[in-house]
Design a protein around this motif. Sequence first.
Motif, PDB file in Angstrom:
ATOM      1  N   ASN A   1     -19.427  -0.179  -8.467  1.00 55.99           N
ATOM      2  CA  ASN A   1     -20.201  -1.286  -7.894  1.00 55.99           C
ATOM      3  C   ASN A   1     -19.631  -1.762  -6.562  1.00 55.99           C
ATOM      4  O   ASN A   1     -20.379  -2.082  -5.635  1.00 55.99           O
ATOM      5  CB  ASN A   1     -20.296  -2.445  -8.888  1.00 55.99           C
ATOM      6  N   GLU A   2     -18.308  -1.801  -6.454  1.00 59.87           N
ATOM      7  CA  GLU A   2     -17.689  -2.213  -5.193  1.00 59.87           C
ATOM      8  C   GLU A   2     -17.997  -1.200  -4.088  1.00 59.87           C
ATOM      9  O   GLU A   2     -18.318  -1.579  -2.959  1.00 59.87           O
ATOM     10  CB  GLU A   2     -16.175  -2.377  -5.370  1.00 59.87           C
ATOM     11  N   TRP A   3     -17.908   0.104  -4.416  1.00 63.82           N
ATOM     12  CA  TRP A   3     -18.192   1.147  -3.425  1.00 63.82           C
ATOM     13  C   TRP A   3     -19.652   1.058  -2.960  1.00 63.82           C
ATOM     14  O   TRP A   3     -19.927   1.134  -1.758  1.00 63.82           O
ATOM     15  CB  TRP A   3     -17.886   2.530  -4.002  1.00 63.82           C
ATOM     16  N   LEU A   4     -20.583   0.884  -3.898  1.00 64.61           N
ATOM     17  CA  LEU A   4     -21.995   0.763  -3.536  1.00 64.61           C
ATOM     18  C   LEU A   4     -22.229  -0.452  -2.634  1.00 64.61           C
ATOM     19  O   LEU A   4     -22.993  -0.380  -1.663  1.00 64.61           O
ATOM     20  CB  LEU A   4     -22.869   0.665  -4.794  1.00 64.61           C
ATOM     21  N   ASP A   5     -21.553  -1.559  -2.937  1.00 61.37           N
ATOM     22  CA  ASP A   5     -21.668  -2.765  -2.132  1.00 61.37           C
ATOM     23  C   ASP A   5     -21.151  -2.527  -0.703  1.00 61.37           C
ATOM     24  O   ASP A   5     -21.776  -2.954   0.271  1.00 61.37           O
ATOM     25  CB  ASP A   5     -20.901  -3.908  -2.801  1.00 61.37           C
ATOM     26  N   ILE A   6     -20.029  -1.842  -0.592  1.00 59.49           N
ATOM     27  CA  ILE A   6     -19.465  -1.527   0.731  1.00 59.49           C
ATOM     28  C   ILE A   6     -20.431  -0.657   1.523  1.00 59.49           C
ATOM     29  O   ILE A   6     -20.668  -0.889   2.719  1.00 59.49           O
ATOM     30  CB  ILE A   6     -18.088  -0.838   0.590  1.00 59.49           C
ATOM     31  N   GLN A   7     -21.010   0.346   0.870  1.00 56.96           N
ATOM     32  CA  GLN A   7     -21.940   1.238   1.564  1.00 56.96           C
ATOM     33  C   GLN A   7     -23.163   0.477   2.065  1.00 56.96           C
ATOM     34  O   GLN A   7     -23.586   0.641   3.212  1.00 56.96           O
ATOM     35  CB  GLN A   7     -22.391   2.379   0.626  1.00 56.96           C
ATOM     36  N   LYS A   8     -23.711  -0.364   1.201  1.00 57.71           N
ATOM     37  CA  LYS A   8     -24.945  -1.079   1.529  1.00 57.71           C
ATOM     38  C   LYS A   8     -24.726  -2.169   2.582  1.00 57.71           C
ATOM     39  O   LYS A   8     -25.503  -2.299   3.523  1.00 57.71           O
ATOM     40  CB  LYS A   8     -25.514  -1.704   0.251  1.00 57.71           C
ATOM     41  N   ASN A   9     -23.666  -2.949   2.414  1.00 58.25           N
ATOM     42  CA  ASN A   9     -23.492  -4.139   3.250  1.00 58.25           C
ATOM     43  C   ASN A   9     -22.578  -3.967   4.459  1.00 58.25           C
ATOM     44  O   ASN A   9     -22.578  -4.823   5.348  1.00 58.25           O
ATOM     45  CB  ASN A   9     -22.985  -5.298   2.395  1.00 58.25           C
TER      46      ASN A   9
ATOM     47  N   ARG B   1     -17.349   3.831  16.333  1.00 64.51           N
ATOM     48  CA  ARG B   1     -18.240   3.457  17.441  1.00 64.51           C
ATOM     49  C   ARG B   1     -18.985   2.163  17.134  1.00 64.51           C
ATOM     50  O   ARG B   1     -19.227   1.361  18.030  1.00 64.51           O
ATOM     51  CB  ARG B   1     -19.236   4.585  17.732  1.00 64.51           C
ATOM     52  N   GLY B   2     -19.346   1.950  15.870  1.00 68.07           N
ATOM     53  CA  GLY B   2     -20.106   0.758  15.504  1.00 68.07           C
ATOM     54  C   GLY B   2     -19.275  -0.493  15.351  1.00 68.07           C
ATOM     55  O   GLY B   2     -19.722  -1.586  15.673  1.00 68.07           O
ATOM     56  N   LEU B   3     -18.037  -0.335  14.849  1.00 69.54           N
ATOM     57  CA  LEU B   3     -17.208  -1.511  14.550  1.00 69.54           C
ATOM     58  C   LEU B   3     -16.005  -1.695  15.465  1.00 69.54           C
ATOM     59  O   LEU B   3     -15.450  -2.784  15.529  1.00 69.54           O
ATOM     60  CB  LEU B   3     -16.694  -1.422  13.105  1.00 69.54           C
ATOM     61  N   GLY B   4     -15.579  -0.627  16.100  1.00 65.94           N
ATOM     62  CA  GLY B   4     -14.319  -0.669  16.845  1.00 65.94           C
ATOM     63  C   GLY B   4     -13.201  -0.137  15.958  1.00 65.94           C
ATOM     64  O   GLY B   4     -13.321  -0.117  14.726  1.00 65.94           O
ATOM     65  N   PRO B   5     -12.088   0.289  16.548  1.00 66.35           N
ATOM     66  CA  PRO B   5     -11.018   0.946  15.783  1.00 66.35           C
ATOM     67  C   PRO B   5     -10.376   0.086  14.696  1.00 66.35           C
ATOM     68  O   PRO B   5     -10.131   0.560  13.583  1.00 66.35           O
ATOM     69  CB  PRO B   5      -9.983   1.342  16.842  1.00 66.35           C
ATOM     70  N   GLU B   6     -10.097  -1.188  14.995  1.00 64.34           N
ATOM     71  CA  GLU B   6      -9.398  -2.033  14.014  1.00 64.34           C
ATOM     72  C   GLU B   6     -10.279  -2.329  12.800  1.00 64.34           C
ATOM     73  O   GLU B   6      -9.855  -2.177  11.652  1.00 64.34           O
ATOM     74  CB  GLU B   6      -8.926  -3.353  14.654  1.00 64.34           C
ATOM     75  N   ALA B   7     -11.510  -2.751  13.044  1.00 67.87           N
ATOM     76  CA  ALA B   7     -12.429  -3.056  11.937  1.00 67.87           C
ATOM     77  C   ALA B   7     -12.763  -1.792  11.148  1.00 67.87           C
ATOM     78  O   ALA B   7     -12.892  -1.835   9.921  1.00 67.87           O
ATOM     79  CB  ALA B   7     -13.702  -3.708  12.462  1.00 67.87           C
ATOM     80  N   ALA B   8     -12.873  -0.661  11.830  1.00 68.74           N
ATOM     81  CA  ALA B   8     -13.149   0.608  11.145  1.00 68.74           C
ATOM     82  C   ALA B   8     -11.985   1.001  10.233  1.00 68.74           C
ATOM     83  O   ALA B   8     -12.197   1.492   9.119  1.00 68.74           O
ATOM     84  CB  ALA B   8     -13.417   1.714  12.160  1.00 68.74           C
ATOM     85  N   ALA B   9     -10.751   0.764  10.685  1.00 67.56           N
ATOM     86  CA  ALA B   9      -9.577   1.063   9.856  1.00 67.56           C
ATOM     87  C   ALA B   9      -9.557   0.181   8.608  1.00 67.56           C
ATOM     88  O   ALA B   9      -9.244   0.657   7.504  1.00 67.56           O
ATOM     89  CB  ALA B   9      -8.296   0.876  10.665  1.00 67.56           C
ATOM     90  N   ARG B  10      -9.898  -1.096   8.758  1.00 68.32           N
ATOM     91  CA  ARG B  10      -9.956  -1.997   7.590  1.00 68.32           C
ATOM     92  C   ARG B  10     -11.032  -1.559   6.603  1.00 68.32           C
ATOM     93  O   ARG B  10     -10.807  -1.527   5.393  1.00 68.32           O
ATOM     94  CB  ARG B  10     -10.196  -3.445   8.040  1.00 68.32           C
ATOM     95  N   LEU B  11     -12.200  -1.195   7.120  1.00 63.35           N
ATOM     96  CA  LEU B  11     -13.287  -0.736   6.253  1.00 63.35           C
ATOM     97  C   LEU B  11     -12.922   0.573   5.560  1.00 63.35           C
ATOM     98  O   LEU B  11     -13.197   0.754   4.372  1.00 63.35           O
ATOM     99  CB  LEU B  11     -14.577  -0.560   7.063  1.00 63.35           C
ATOM    100  N   SER B  12     -12.271   1.455   6.268  1.00 62.70           N
ATOM    101  CA  SER B  12     -11.843   2.732   5.686  1.00 62.70           C
ATOM    102  C   SER B  12     -10.859   2.508   4.543  1.00 62.70           C
ATOM    103  O   SER B  12     -10.957   3.145   3.481  1.00 62.70           O
ATOM    104  CB  SER B  12     -11.211   3.607   6.770  1.00 62.70           C
ATOM    105  N   GLU B  13      -9.919   1.600   4.733  1.00 64.02           N
ATOM    106  CA  GLU B  13      -8.933   1.293   3.692  1.00 64.02           C
ATOM    107  C   GLU B  13      -9.617   0.659   2.477  1.00 64.02           C
ATOM    108  O   GLU B  13      -9.316   0.998   1.329  1.00 64.02           O
ATOM    109  CB  GLU B  13      -7.850   0.360   4.245  1.00 64.02           C
ATOM    110  N   LYS B  14     -10.536  -0.218   2.721  1.00 64.77           N
ATOM    111  CA  LYS B  14     -11.285  -0.870   1.651  1.00 64.77           C
ATOM    112  C   LYS B  14     -12.075   0.164   0.835  1.00 64.77           C
ATOM    113  O   LYS B  14     -12.089   0.126  -0.392  1.00 64.77           O
ATOM    114  CB  LYS B  14     -12.239  -1.885   2.298  1.00 64.77           C
ATOM    115  N   SER B  15     -12.704   1.075   1.528  1.00 66.23           N
ATOM    116  CA  SER B  15     -13.500   2.115   0.872  1.00 66.23           C
ATOM    117  C   SER B  15     -12.618   3.133   0.153  1.00 66.23           C
ATOM    118  O   SER B  15     -12.951   3.606  -0.928  1.00 66.23           O
ATOM    119  CB  SER B  15     -14.363   2.818   1.922  1.00 66.23           C
ATOM    120  N   ARG B  16     -11.477   3.457   0.754  1.00 63.24           N
ATOM    121  CA  ARG B  16     -10.558   4.444   0.187  1.00 63.24           C
ATOM    122  C   ARG B  16     -10.069   4.030  -1.203  1.00 63.24           C
ATOM    123  O   ARG B  16      -9.843   4.872  -2.069  1.00 63.24           O
ATOM    124  CB  ARG B  16      -9.379   4.651   1.134  1.00 63.24           C
ATOM    125  N   LYS B  17      -9.952   2.744  -1.454  1.00 62.58           N
ATOM    126  CA  LYS B  17      -9.498   2.257  -2.766  1.00 62.58           C
ATOM    127  C   LYS B  17     -10.503   2.590  -3.870  1.00 62.58           C
ATOM    128  O   LYS B  17     -10.155   2.609  -5.037  1.00 62.58           O
ATOM    129  CB  LYS B  17      -9.276   0.743  -2.721  1.00 62.58           C
TER     130      LYS B  17
END
Length: 160
Positions: A50-58, A105-121
């Motif tokens: 559910n968390e992964w689906l939420d990250i993908q959608k939002n 490209r959409g979020l910038g490097p710092e925000a993309a790294a945070r999102l990647s870490e969040k999704s990786r979990k």
Amino acid sequence: MRCISLTSRRAITPLLALVVTTLGWAQPTPPAPPQRSTFIVTQVKPEMLNEWLDIQKNEVNPALKKAGVARRTVYRTRFGNTYEFVSITPLDKYAQLDQPNAIVRGLGPEAAARLSEKSRKCVNGSRIFVSTQIADLRDAPDSPARVIVTTRRRVAPGKR
């Protein structure tokens, strides 16, 4: 026997029209560029679904739209590993792979790294590959299917 002078305007105009028309018909149409897509196959942890689906959608989808990604299709496996998802995006040219990815490209490097870490979990693993559609082997329906069946075969080099 009557001789026609090729310098006469009356003789040149029809001849020129015939040559131009014939040359126009003789030009082959260039083949359509191959349709390529990037496939990302992701195995999601069952307890984090559910968390992964939420990250993908939002978060992921808005970032992709902001980066200008035209289309992204996600399929979920129904038989076998039901926590496996396949994300497909068009790949217009291989040069796109040399650019920063769409999330960066959409979020910038710092925000993309945070999102990647969040999704990786939420993920056990993923793999990425590029696929080229073979139009001669395609038998697509007129309307998109609600369910698709894919077969992926790996042919050893030199074998048929």
